[in-house]
Write an enzyme that holds these catalytic residues in place. Sequence first.
Site, PDB file in Angstrom:
ATOM      1  N   CYS A  98      26.923  -0.771  15.162  1.00  0.00           N
ATOM      2  CA  CYS A  98      28.398  -0.866  14.753  1.00  0.00           C
ATOM      3  C   CYS A  98      28.775   0.600  14.454  1.00  0.00           C
ATOM      4  O   CYS A  98      28.369   1.354  13.353  1.00  0.00           O
ATOM      5  CB  CYS A  98      28.553  -1.715  13.604  1.00  0.00           C
ATOM      6  SG  CYS A  98      30.397  -1.797  13.125  1.00  0.00           S
ATOM      7  N   CYS A 100      31.549   1.453  12.700  1.00  0.00           N
ATOM      8  CA  CYS A 100      32.619   1.533  11.751  1.00  0.00           C
ATOM      9  C   CYS A 100      31.732   1.435  10.175  1.00  0.00           C
ATOM     10  O   CYS A 100      32.681   1.149   9.398  1.00  0.00           O
ATOM     11  CB  CYS A 100      33.473   0.407  11.887  1.00  0.00           C
ATOM     12  SG  CYS A 100      34.177   0.327  13.474  1.00  0.00           S
ATOM     13  N   CYS A 117      25.807  -4.563  17.522  1.00  0.00           N
ATOM     14  CA  CYS A 117      27.078  -5.325  18.104  1.00  0.00           C
ATOM     15  C   CYS A 117      26.530  -6.463  19.271  1.00  0.00           C
ATOM     16  O   CYS A 117      25.981  -6.047  20.015  1.00  0.00           O
ATOM     17  CB  CYS A 117      28.240  -4.735  18.730  1.00  0.00           C
ATOM     18  SG  CYS A 117      29.710  -5.367  18.889  1.00  0.00           S
ATOM     19  N   CYS A 119      27.147  -7.906  15.462  1.00  0.00           N
ATOM     20  CA  CYS A 119      26.570  -7.946  14.278  1.00  0.00           C
ATOM     21  C   CYS A 119      26.315  -9.391  13.771  1.00  0.00           C
ATOM     22  O   CYS A 119      27.152 -10.483  14.263  1.00  0.00           O
ATOM     23  CB  CYS A 119      27.287  -7.081  13.245  1.00  0.00           C
ATOM     24  SG  CYS A 119      29.042  -7.712  12.983  1.00  0.00           S
ATOM     25  N   CYS A 128      34.611  -9.574  12.229  1.00  0.00           N
ATOM     26  CA  CYS A 128      34.515  -8.144  12.918  1.00  0.00           C
ATOM     27  C   CYS A 128      35.304  -6.890  12.133  1.00  0.00           C
ATOM     28  O   CYS A 128      36.409  -6.997  12.309  1.00  0.00           O
ATOM     29  CB  CYS A 128      35.006  -8.208  14.377  1.00  0.00           C
ATOM     30  SG  CYS A 128      35.045  -6.586  15.129  1.00  0.00           S
TER      31      CYS A 128
HETATM   32  S1  SF4 Z   1      31.034  -7.156  16.031  1.00  0.00           S
HETATM   33 FE1  SF4 Z   1      32.915  -5.802  15.141  1.00  0.00          FE
HETATM   34  S2  SF4 Z   1      31.942  -5.440  12.986  1.00  0.00           S
HETATM   35 FE2  SF4 Z   1      30.171  -6.302  14.148  1.00  0.00          FE
HETATM   36  S3  SF4 Z   1      29.226  -4.473  15.410  1.00  0.00           S
HETATM   37 FE3  SF4 Z   1      30.530  -5.050  16.715  1.00  0.00          FE
HETATM   38  S4  SF4 Z   1      32.164  -4.013  16.371  1.00  0.00           S
HETATM   39 FE4  SF4 Z   1      31.053  -3.901  14.553  1.00  0.00          FE
END
Ligand code: SF4
Length: 160
Positions: A98, A100, A117, A119, A128
């Site tokens: 991820c 972020c 991802c 996740c 998310c």
């Molecule tokens: S689902 Fe969203 S929060 Fe989870 S790893 Fe992927 S981009 Fe990041």
Amino acid sequence: MSLATMRTGRIATSKAQSIGSSAFSSRASRRRGLCVRATTDAAEPDAAVIDKNLELMRHFSEQYAQRTGTYFCVDKSVTAVVIQGLAEHKASLGAPLCPCRHYDDKAAEAANGFWNCPCVPMRERKECHCMLFLTEDNDFAGREQEITHEEVIDGIKHMM
Ligand code: SF4
């Protein structure tokens, strides 16, 4: 401009935060003290490798959104830079960690898998925090589950 020079995460984060801090730093995220900040400071991968992974992650994002009934952000530049961050991590770490979040040890996190991802929070609760996959009731959810290669490139440039 080479994609290798388009560093992702910090841009993605600030954009997403400007779009909707309430959505981006969700209640769940705040509860867990998540640091919503993209980091792509791992070893610099080759631009061609990033490009290849960009397309892989673009395709994955479309497929996963369709499979889970989630939607891309109404501002697709957010979608684009998150996809870029995932592609850069896949290129540099071998896994779509991820983009972020802050990690003290990215390689260890990628090996652990929790934040690869999609996740675990996304798989279990459709959460998310990057705003890549948004449920229909999210104020920032658009109506699309597709994003073209050109839209990704344009979205990334828009954030520069
Ligand atoms: S689902 Fe969203 S929060 Fe989870 S790893 Fe992927 S981009 Fe990041």
